[in-house]
Scaffold this motif. Structure first.
Motif, PDB file in Angstrom:
ATOM      1  N   ILE A   1       0.832  -1.205   0.000  1.00  0.00           N
ATOM      2  CA  ILE A   1       0.000   0.000   0.000  1.00  0.00           C
ATOM      3  C   ILE A   1       0.866   1.255   0.000  1.00  0.00           C
ATOM      4  CG2 ILE A   1      -1.609   1.361   1.400  1.00  0.00           C
ATOM      5  CD1 ILE A   1      -2.901  -1.220   2.293  1.00  0.00           C
TER       6      ILE A   1
ATOM      7  N   LYS B   1       0.924   4.255  -2.769  1.00  0.00           N
ATOM      8  CA  LYS B   1       0.656   5.656  -2.408  1.00  0.00           C
ATOM      9  C   LYS B   1       1.784   6.570  -2.870  1.00  0.00           C
ATOM     10  CE  LYS B   1      -0.189   8.684   1.575  1.00  0.00           C
ATOM     11  NZ  LYS B   1      -1.318   9.378   0.936  1.00  0.00           N
TER      12      LYS B   1
ATOM     13  N   TYR C   1      -6.967  -5.802   8.541  1.00  0.00           N
ATOM     14  CA  TYR C   1      -7.936  -4.778   8.941  1.00  0.00           C
ATOM     15  C   TYR C   1      -7.237  -3.548   9.517  1.00  0.00           C
ATOM     16  CZ  TYR C   1     -12.552  -6.896   8.298  1.00  0.00           C
ATOM     17  OH  TYR C   1     -13.711  -7.389   7.756  1.00  0.00           O
TER      18      TYR C   1
ATOM     19  N   LYS D   1      -5.845  -1.449   6.730  1.00  0.00           N
ATOM     20  CA  LYS D   1      -6.914  -0.697   6.055  1.00  0.00           C
ATOM     21  C   LYS D   1      -7.394   0.467   6.924  1.00  0.00           C
ATOM     22  CE  LYS D   1     -11.478  -1.253   3.923  1.00  0.00           C
ATOM     23  NZ  LYS D   1     -11.064  -0.631   2.651  1.00  0.00           N
TER      24      LYS D   1
ATOM     25  N   LEU E   1      -6.955   3.125   2.811  1.00  0.00           N
ATOM     26  CA  LEU E   1      -6.831   2.765   1.403  1.00  0.00           C
ATOM     27  C   LEU E   1      -7.276   1.324   1.170  1.00  0.00           C
ATOM     28  CD1 LEU E   1      -3.345   4.381   0.715  1.00  0.00           C
ATOM     29  CD2 LEU E   1      -5.598   5.317   0.170  1.00  0.00           C
ATOM     30  N   ASP E   2      -7.562   1.006  -0.086  1.00  0.00           N
ATOM     31  CA  ASP E   2      -7.992  -0.346  -0.442  1.00  0.00           C
ATOM     32  C   ASP E   2      -6.893  -1.367  -0.134  1.00  0.00           C
ATOM     33  OD1 ASP E   2     -10.411   0.601  -1.326  1.00  0.00           O
ATOM     34  OD2 ASP E   2      -9.758   0.788  -3.412  1.00  0.00           O
ATOM     35  N   THR E   3      -7.303  -2.553   0.218  1.00  0.00           N
ATOM     36  CA  THR E   3      -6.358  -3.613   0.564  1.00  0.00           C
ATOM     37  C   THR E   3      -6.023  -4.456  -0.663  1.00  0.00           C
ATOM     38  OG1 THR E   3      -7.324  -3.742   2.776  1.00  0.00           O
ATOM     39  CG2 THR E   3      -5.953  -5.591   2.072  1.00  0.00           C
ATOM     40  N   PRO E   4      -4.757  -4.499  -1.069  1.00  0.00           N
ATOM     41  CA  PRO E   4      -4.388  -5.317  -2.232  1.00  0.00           C
ATOM     42  C   PRO E   4      -4.410  -6.802  -1.882  1.00  0.00           C
ATOM     43  CG  PRO E   4      -2.433  -4.370  -1.227  1.00  0.00           C
ATOM     44  CD  PRO E   4      -3.607  -3.788  -0.491  1.00  0.00           C
ATOM     45  N   THR E   5      -4.769  -7.618  -2.854  1.00  0.00           N
ATOM     46  CA  THR E   5      -4.797  -9.067  -2.657  1.00  0.00           C
ATOM     47  C   THR E   5      -3.878  -9.744  -3.664  1.00  0.00           C
ATOM     48  OG1 THR E   5      -6.666  -9.314  -4.173  1.00  0.00           O
ATOM     49  CG2 THR E   5      -7.178  -9.018  -1.831  1.00  0.00           C
TER      50      THR E   5
ATOM     51  N   SER F   1     -10.894  -7.220   1.949  1.00  0.00           N
ATOM     52  CA  SER F   1     -11.298  -6.607   0.678  1.00  0.00           C
ATOM     53  C   SER F   1     -12.584  -7.214   0.123  1.00  0.00           C
ATOM     54  CB  SER F   1     -10.179  -6.762  -0.352  1.00  0.00           C
ATOM     55  OG  SER F   1     -10.014  -8.138  -0.690  1.00  0.00           O
TER      56      SER F   1
ATOM     57  N   ASP G   1     -12.557  -9.776  -1.726  1.00  0.00           N
ATOM     58  CA  ASP G   1     -12.173 -10.309  -3.036  1.00  0.00           C
ATOM     59  C   ASP G   1     -11.493 -11.662  -2.859  1.00  0.00           C
ATOM     60  OD1 ASP G   1     -11.335 -10.825  -5.586  1.00  0.00           O
ATOM     61  OD2 ASP G   1      -9.943  -9.132  -5.726  1.00  0.00           O
TER      62      ASP G   1
END
Length: 248
Positions: free
Chosen positions: A40, A44, A117, A120, A125-129, A207, A209
């Protein structure tokens, strides 16, 4: 001769066992926080640009450093697995009971979810997977994860679990961190270089996902299991002596 053991509930709920589960929870939480956080942070700093070679190196180093530390801080309490695939490989080699291994899994998965968690919440910001790169199929991804997780768990056995390891045991966390960093450099652009079901599962839960998440269970568990069986039945169950330190 090593053998798979189911274990007893009284042993799995002893004070020392409960401390081990807590150690696995904390170490996995910290590892996932640093690993996901590094991805993340790079995104950024580069205004959301795709991961380039410099970013791959940065993420690999972050994971290697984080695993070195989190294995070290849990090693004398739980063994410092920090990974369901490592626990599975050690269980197949008779190094840990199946029952205790299940509780390790629970601690690791909960730690990974909490760690993801917290990242995040802290960043907003969105959590990459983990995911497959374009042109990489599911089978190729599974094979890649099998190979790199085999390398990780084989390293764990050779440097930490082998009673004949001699002085090599003192460098176990370093070796484990280095192989993870190297494997991410090799597999990151293809399968994502997970080697760790918890590392992939935590961010997937946060996420929402779960696309191809099964790959990061099947590949690492097969690779870790194979490494445990190979090292146990080729080396631990045969007569081999440690190399004298003067020969290094």
């Amino acid at each position: 001769m090593a053998c798979i053991a189911f274990g007893r509930f009284d042993d799995s709920f002893s004070v020392s066992s409960l401390k081990s589960y807590l150690a696995e929870f904390i170490s996995t939480l910290l590892f996932v926080f640093a690993g996901v956080g590094s991805a993340i942070a790079y995104s950024k700093l580069t205004a959301g640009a795709a991961l380039d070679p410099a970013g791959l190196v940065a993420v690999a180093i972050a994971h290697g450093f984080a695993l070195f530390v989190t294995v070290s801080i849990a090693a004398n309490i739980s063994g410092g697995h920090v990974n369901p695939a490592v626990t599975f490989g050690l269980a197949l080699g008779g190094q840990i009971t199946i029952l205790t291994g299940i509780f390790y899994w629970v601690a690791q998965l909960v730690g990974a979810i909490v760690g993801a968690y917290l990242v995040k919440f802290s960043t907003g910001l969105d959590t990459p997977t983990h995911g497959l790169a374009a042109g990489v199929g599911a089978l190729e991804g599974v094979v890649m994860e099998i190979i790199i997780t085999f390398a990780l768990v084989y390293t764990v056995y050779a440097t930490a679990a082998d009673p004949k390891k001699g002085s090599l045991g003192t460098i176990a966390p370093i070796a484990i961190g280095l192989i993870v960093g190297a494997n991410i450099l090799a597999a990151g652009p293809f399968s994502g270089g997970s080697m760790n079901p918890a590392r992939s599962f935590g961010p997937a839960v946060v996420s929402g996902d779960f696309a191809n998440n099964w790959i990061y269970w099947v590949g690492p568990l097969v690779g870790g299991g194979l490494a445990g069986l190979v090292y146990t039945y080729v080396y631990l169950n045969s007569s081999h002596e440690p190399v004298p330190s003067s020969d290094f």
